[in-house]
Design a protein around this motif. Structure first.
Motif, mmCIF file in Angstrom:
data_model
loop_
_atom_site.group_PDB
_atom_site.id
_atom_site.type_symbol
_atom_site.label_atom_id
_atom_site.label_comp_id
_atom_site.label_asym_id
_atom_site.label_seq_id
_atom_site.Cartn_x
_atom_site.Cartn_y
_atom_site.Cartn_z
ATOM 1 N N ASP A 67 -27.620 17.868 -64.232
ATOM 2 C CA ASP A 67 -27.807 18.899 -63.210
ATOM 3 C C ASP A 67 -26.800 20.045 -63.336
ATOM 4 O O ASP A 67 -26.866 21.006 -62.576
ATOM 5 C CB ASP A 67 -27.692 18.279 -61.818
ATOM 6 C CG ASP A 67 -28.769 17.237 -61.566
ATOM 7 O OD1 ASP A 67 -29.848 17.357 -62.172
ATOM 8 O OD2 ASP A 67 -28.525 16.308 -60.776
ATOM 9 N N ALA A 68 -25.882 19.942 -64.290
ATOM 10 C CA ALA A 68 -24.886 20.996 -64.475
ATOM 11 C C ALA A 68 -25.534 22.305 -64.921
ATOM 12 O O ALA A 68 -24.973 23.383 -64.690
ATOM 13 C CB ALA A 68 -23.837 20.555 -65.499
ATOM 14 N N ARG A 69 -26.689 22.229 -65.505
ATOM 15 C CA ARG A 69 -27.379 23.442 -65.952
ATOM 16 C C ARG A 69 -27.662 24.387 -64.784
ATOM 17 O O ARG A 69 -27.534 25.601 -64.911
ATOM 18 C CB ARG A 69 -28.675 23.079 -66.664
ATOM 19 C CG ARG A 69 -29.417 24.277 -67.148
ATOM 20 C CD ARG A 69 -30.663 23.889 -67.891
ATOM 21 N NE ARG A 69 -31.312 25.093 -68.379
ATOM 22 C CZ ARG A 69 -32.134 25.119 -69.385
ATOM 23 N NH1 ARG A 69 -32.418 24.012 -70.029
ATOM 24 N NH2 ARG A 69 -32.676 26.245 -69.765
ATOM 25 N N ALA A 70 -28.045 23.827 -63.620
ATOM 26 C CA ALA A 70 -28.327 24.652 -62.444
ATOM 27 C C ALA A 70 -27.067 25.405 -62.010
ATOM 28 O O ALA A 70 -27.134 26.573 -61.609
ATOM 29 C CB ALA A 70 -28.838 23.782 -61.297
ATOM 30 N N ILE A 71 -25.930 24.757 -62.112
ATOM 31 C CA ILE A 71 -24.656 25.408 -61.773
ATOM 32 C C ILE A 71 -24.409 26.565 -62.729
ATOM 33 O O ILE A 71 -24.067 27.672 -62.317
ATOM 34 C CB ILE A 71 -23.494 24.387 -61.845
ATOM 35 C CG1 ILE A 71 -23.693 23.291 -60.807
ATOM 36 C CG2 ILE A 71 -22.148 25.072 -61.663
ATOM 37 C CD1 ILE A 71 -22.801 22.088 -60.990
ATOM 38 N N LYS A 94 -16.060 14.350 -63.404
ATOM 39 C CA LYS A 94 -15.023 14.959 -64.247
ATOM 40 C C LYS A 94 -15.648 15.818 -65.337
ATOM 41 O O LYS A 94 -15.174 16.916 -65.621
ATOM 42 C CB LYS A 94 -14.148 13.879 -64.868
ATOM 43 C CG LYS A 94 -12.980 14.418 -65.647
ATOM 44 C CD LYS A 94 -12.136 13.280 -66.175
ATOM 45 C CE LYS A 94 -10.896 13.704 -66.887
ATOM 46 N NZ LYS A 94 -10.951 14.828 -67.736
ATOM 47 N N ARG A 95 -16.755 15.364 -65.908
ATOM 48 C CA ARG A 95 -17.446 16.156 -66.932
ATOM 49 C C ARG A 95 -17.983 17.460 -66.356
ATOM 50 O O ARG A 95 -17.917 18.506 -66.996
ATOM 51 C CB ARG A 95 -18.599 15.351 -67.539
ATOM 52 C CG ARG A 95 -18.143 14.225 -68.431
ATOM 53 C CD ARG A 95 -19.304 13.423 -68.964
ATOM 54 N NE ARG A 95 -20.137 14.255 -69.836
ATOM 55 C CZ ARG A 95 -21.372 13.931 -70.194
ATOM 56 N NH1 ARG A 95 -21.931 12.816 -69.747
ATOM 57 N NH2 ARG A 95 -22.063 14.725 -70.980
ATOM 58 N N VAL A 96 -18.514 17.417 -65.128
ATOM 59 C CA VAL A 96 -19.047 18.626 -64.496
ATOM 60 C C VAL A 96 -17.911 19.597 -64.192
ATOM 61 O O VAL A 96 -18.057 20.811 -64.361
ATOM 62 C CB VAL A 96 -19.854 18.277 -63.218
ATOM 63 C CG1 VAL A 96 -20.228 19.530 -62.456
ATOM 64 C CG2 VAL A 96 -21.103 17.500 -63.590
ATOM 65 N N VAL A 97 -16.759 19.070 -63.749
ATOM 66 C CA VAL A 97 -15.607 19.952 -63.489
ATOM 67 C C VAL A 97 -15.140 20.590 -64.793
ATOM 68 O O VAL A 97 -14.809 21.786 -64.828
ATOM 69 C CB VAL A 97 -14.467 19.179 -62.793
ATOM 70 C CG1 VAL A 97 -13.195 20.000 -62.744
ATOM 71 C CG2 VAL A 97 -14.890 18.780 -61.386
ATOM 72 N N ASP A 98 -15.134 19.824 -65.878
ATOM 73 C CA ASP A 98 -14.767 20.393 -67.177
ATOM 74 C C ASP A 98 -15.768 21.475 -67.598
ATOM 75 O O ASP A 98 -15.389 22.525 -68.124
ATOM 76 C CB ASP A 98 -14.705 19.303 -68.250
ATOM 77 C CG ASP A 98 -13.516 18.380 -68.064
ATOM 78 O OD1 ASP A 98 -12.564 18.756 -67.333
ATOM 79 O OD2 ASP A 98 -13.533 17.270 -68.642
ATOM 80 N N PHE A 99 -17.053 21.230 -67.360
ATOM 81 C CA PHE A 99 -18.086 22.221 -67.653
ATOM 82 C C PHE A 99 -17.847 23.492 -66.830
ATOM 83 O O PHE A 99 -17.934 24.614 -67.343
ATOM 84 C CB PHE A 99 -19.461 21.618 -67.352
ATOM 85 C CG PHE A 99 -20.592 22.590 -67.440
ATOM 86 C CD1 PHE A 99 -21.093 23.000 -68.665
ATOM 87 C CD2 PHE A 99 -21.177 23.103 -66.281
ATOM 88 C CE1 PHE A 99 -22.157 23.897 -68.739
ATOM 89 C CE2 PHE A 99 -22.229 23.996 -66.350
ATOM 90 C CZ PHE A 99 -22.717 24.394 -67.582
ATOM 91 N N ALA A 100 -17.541 23.312 -65.545
ATOM 92 C CA ALA A 100 -17.293 24.455 -64.663
ATOM 93 C C ALA A 100 -16.053 25.219 -65.102
ATOM 94 O O ALA A 100 -16.023 26.455 -65.029
ATOM 95 C CB ALA A 100 -17.139 23.987 -63.218
ATOM 96 N N ALA A 101 -15.036 24.506 -65.571
ATOM 97 C CA ALA A 101 -13.835 25.175 -66.063
ATOM 98 C C ALA A 101 -14.165 26.050 -67.271
ATOM 99 O O ALA A 101 -13.642 27.159 -67.407
ATOM 100 C CB ALA A 101 -12.767 24.141 -66.422
ATOM 101 N N GLY A 102 -15.042 25.572 -68.145
ATOM 102 C CA GLY A 102 -15.478 26.384 -69.273
ATOM 103 C C GLY A 102 -16.256 27.604 -68.826
ATOM 104 O O GLY A 102 -16.103 28.696 -69.382
ATOM 105 N N PHE A 119 -16.044 22.032 -54.894
ATOM 106 C CA PHE A 119 -15.394 23.173 -55.524
ATOM 107 C C PHE A 119 -16.218 24.442 -55.316
ATOM 108 O O PHE A 119 -17.438 24.390 -55.216
ATOM 109 C CB PHE A 119 -15.230 22.924 -57.038
ATOM 110 C CG PHE A 119 -14.377 21.737 -57.350
ATOM 111 C CD1 PHE A 119 -13.011 21.868 -57.503
ATOM 112 C CD2 PHE A 119 -14.940 20.479 -57.482
ATOM 113 C CE1 PHE A 119 -12.219 20.778 -57.793
ATOM 114 C CE2 PHE A 119 -14.161 19.373 -57.766
ATOM 115 C CZ PHE A 119 -12.795 19.517 -57.919
ATOM 116 N N LEU A 120 -15.509 25.564 -55.282
ATOM 117 C CA LEU A 120 -16.143 26.881 -55.182
ATOM 118 C C LEU A 120 -15.894 27.625 -56.478
ATOM 119 O O LEU A 120 -14.740 27.844 -56.865
ATOM 120 C CB LEU A 120 -15.567 27.663 -54.003
ATOM 121 C CG LEU A 120 -15.987 29.129 -53.886
ATOM 122 C CD1 LEU A 120 -17.489 29.241 -53.653
ATOM 123 C CD2 LEU A 120 -15.224 29.803 -52.765
#
Length: 145
Positions: A67-71, A94-102, A119-120
């Motif tokens: 679901d990280a793609r939608a983010i 943790k993987r989604v937060v790493d994705f968001a950091a990228g 997170f915002l």
């Protein structure tokens, strides 16, 4: 309509045709534009106005890393995103937060922790206004000092 008929209609035993006398045949046969809902042309739908002015915020509560793609798609379009990771396993979160950091690094945005596992993500052209008590108005409005 008698009370027995009203009670029978209320119970669904007979058809309640008493309401038909209130309808005007001329009104019901008036012009029909084909749309079920027609609004005043002066009124804009809130979503359209918000999109035009860039006042949208996306909220995503992913169940898995897929679901990280939608983010990413919302953030890439310049929409601030609230990520609620409370429904995820800790490893996937943790993987989604790493994705968001990228994402925020690549698109020069920022990330802020709102609460535990929430997170915002804000794009580069968005300002976050702090709610600190020191930042409140000091012009005397509700000032008790």
């Amino acid at each position: 309509m008698g009370s027995v008929r009203k009670a029978s209609a209320w119970l669904g035993l007979v058809d309640d045709n008493d309401d038909e006398r209130y309808y005007d045949d001329d009104y019901s046969e008036g012009t029909d534009s084909g749309d079920a809902w027609v609004t005043d042309p002066r009124v804009k739908v809130a979503a359209d106005t918000a999109e035009e002015k860039g006042r949208r915020i996306g909220t995503v509560t992913p169940d898995s890393f897929r679901d990280a793609r939608a983010i990413g798609e919302l953030f890439r379009d310049g929409v601030p995103v609230i990520m609620n990771l409370t429904a995820m396993e800790p490893g996937d979160a943790k993987r989604v937060v790493d994705f968001a950091a990228g994402l925020i690094f690549g698109l020069r945005g920022s990330i802020e922790r709102v609460s535990t596992r929430v997170f915002l993500l804000t794009p580069a052209n968005t300002e976050i206004v702090s709610g600190d008590p020191a930042a409140h108005r000091t012009d005397g409005f509700y000032n008790q000092s």
